[in-house]
Design a protein around this motif. Structure first.
Motif, PDB file in Angstrom:
ATOM      1  N   HIS A 119      -1.468 -45.865 -17.368  1.00  0.00           N
ATOM      2  CA  HIS A 119      -0.310 -45.195 -17.952  1.00  0.00           C
ATOM      3  C   HIS A 119       0.971 -45.652 -17.269  1.00  0.00           C
ATOM      4  CE1 HIS A 119       2.687 -41.839 -17.873  1.00  0.00           C
ATOM      5  NE2 HIS A 119       2.506 -41.971 -19.158  1.00  0.00           N
ATOM      6  N   GLY A 120       2.032 -45.765 -18.063  1.00  0.00           N
ATOM      7  CA  GLY A 120       3.348 -46.060 -17.529  1.00  0.00           C
ATOM      8  C   GLY A 120       4.422 -45.752 -18.554  1.00  0.00           C
ATOM      9  N   PHE A 121       5.673 -45.857 -18.134  1.00  0.00           N
ATOM     10  CA  PHE A 121       6.769 -45.600 -19.071  1.00  0.00           C
ATOM     11  C   PHE A 121       8.031 -46.299 -18.611  1.00  0.00           C
ATOM     12  CE2 PHE A 121       7.102 -42.115 -16.004  1.00  0.00           C
ATOM     13  CZ  PHE A 121       8.462 -42.050 -15.744  1.00  0.00           C
ATOM     14  N   GLN A 122       8.932 -46.512 -19.586  1.00  0.00           N
ATOM     15  CA  GLN A 122      10.281 -46.998 -19.307  1.00  0.00           C
ATOM     16  C   GLN A 122      11.263 -45.957 -19.806  1.00  0.00           C
ATOM     17  OE1 GLN A 122      11.915 -50.432 -21.448  1.00  0.00           O
ATOM     18  NE2 GLN A 122      12.885 -51.089 -19.533  1.00  0.00           N
ATOM     19  N   THR A 123      12.280 -45.665 -18.997  1.00  0.00           N
ATOM     20  CA  THR A 123      13.278 -44.682 -19.395  1.00  0.00           C
ATOM     21  C   THR A 123      14.224 -45.274 -20.441  1.00  0.00           C
ATOM     22  OG1 THR A 123      14.654 -45.310 -17.521  1.00  0.00           O
ATOM     23  CG2 THR A 123      13.198 -43.413 -17.217  1.00  0.00           C
ATOM     24  N   LEU A 124      14.456 -44.519 -21.492  1.00  0.00           N
ATOM     25  CA  LEU A 124      15.363 -44.932 -22.569  1.00  0.00           C
ATOM     26  C   LEU A 124      16.741 -44.318 -22.415  1.00  0.00           C
ATOM     27  CD1 LEU A 124      12.865 -44.623 -25.572  1.00  0.00           C
ATOM     28  CD2 LEU A 124      13.526 -46.696 -24.311  1.00  0.00           C
ATOM     29  N   THR A 125      16.827 -43.313 -21.562  1.00  0.00           N
ATOM     30  CA  THR A 125      18.091 -42.623 -21.270  1.00  0.00           C
ATOM     31  C   THR A 125      18.170 -42.416 -19.759  1.00  0.00           C
ATOM     32  OG1 THR A 125      17.100 -40.420 -21.455  1.00  0.00           O
ATOM     33  CG2 THR A 125      18.051 -41.354 -23.480  1.00  0.00           C
ATOM     34  N   PRO A 126      19.334 -42.148 -19.240  1.00  0.00           N
ATOM     35  CA  PRO A 126      19.395 -41.783 -17.821  1.00  0.00           C
ATOM     36  C   PRO A 126      18.839 -40.377 -17.611  1.00  0.00           C
ATOM     37  CG  PRO A 126      21.603 -41.849 -18.784  1.00  0.00           C
ATOM     38  CD  PRO A 126      20.647 -42.259 -19.857  1.00  0.00           C
ATOM     39  N   ASN A 127      18.491 -40.085 -16.370  1.00  0.00           N
ATOM     40  CA  ASN A 127      18.098 -38.731 -15.954  1.00  0.00           C
ATOM     41  C   ASN A 127      16.910 -38.178 -16.730  1.00  0.00           C
ATOM     42  OD1 ASN A 127      20.231 -38.777 -14.073  1.00  0.00           O
ATOM     43  ND2 ASN A 127      21.653 -38.172 -15.687  1.00  0.00           N
ATOM     44  N   CYS A 128      15.798 -38.910 -16.690  1.00  0.00           N
ATOM     45  CA  CYS A 128      14.572 -38.487 -17.370  1.00  0.00           C
ATOM     46  C   CYS A 128      13.678 -37.693 -16.424  1.00  0.00           C
ATOM     47  CB  CYS A 128      13.803 -39.704 -17.876  1.00  0.00           C
ATOM     48  SG  CYS A 128      14.643 -40.555 -19.207  1.00  0.00           S
TER      49      CYS A 128
END
Length: 181
Positions: A119-128
């Motif tokens: 599992h992983g993720f990339q932030t699309l907005t700041p302050n996630c």
């Protein structure tokens, strides 16, 4: 809650169904009886909360090796992320396939990730901010990872990568010797 199966066996995108009034809304995001219908019968033993400041940051791709594999449920409660899971279960019909979706506070959705997935993720907005539920305690000496840019998986991240941990940049590439977990 609405449980929508993903193309990867035994994983689900779950959408909350809030009840709204003039004050705002209320939604359930766990009910033992409802989760039992998708085969979830384990206890959540650990809950974590992450904060990622910069848009474009990447965390992943993480998993725990047997016998400490874990079920995860991930929910974004602030901002928006491009969330990715990879099936690394040996003998799975969807072995080394990935699924991606946007998780966001606005969409009120979450991802149910079975044992044997990275599992992983990339932030699309700041302050996630993300909340994680785990069926197994974190065990540092059994953790594993797959490189975010592994050509065997071929994930197309939506943004240029702005920030990553040294550990995540050093995960190994998969090769023909990787048979799964």
């Amino acid at each position: 809650m609405i449980f929508t199966p993903t193309p990867l066996n035994n994983s689900y995108e779950i959408t909350l169904t809030p009840h709204s009034d003039s004050r705002g809304w209320f939604a359930r995001f766990f009910c033992k009886d409802e989760f039992k219908k998708i085969g979830h019968d384990k206890e959540w033993v650990q809950m974590n909360h992450s904060f990622t400041a910069d848009k474009g940051s990447l965390r992943g791709m993480h998993f725990q090796n047997p016998p400490y594999t874990e079920i995860k449920m991930v929910r974004c409660i602030a901002g928006s992320v491009y969330d990715v899971i990879i099936d690394i279960r040996k003998n799975s019909s969807t072995f080394l396939q990935f699924y991606s979706t946007e998780l966001s506070a606005v969409k009120k959705n979450m991802l149910y990730i079975p044992e044997g997935f990275a599992h992983g993720f990339q932030t699309l907005t700041p302050n996630c901010e993300l909340i994680y539920f785990h069926s197994t305690y974190y065990t540092p000496n059994v953790e594993g990872g797959i490189r975010y840019d592994d050509p065997l998986i071929n994930i197309k991240w939506p943004l240029p990568i702005k920030e990553m941990s040294e550990r995540d940049t050093n995960h190994p590439y998969l090769n023909e010797n990787f048979k799964g977990i």
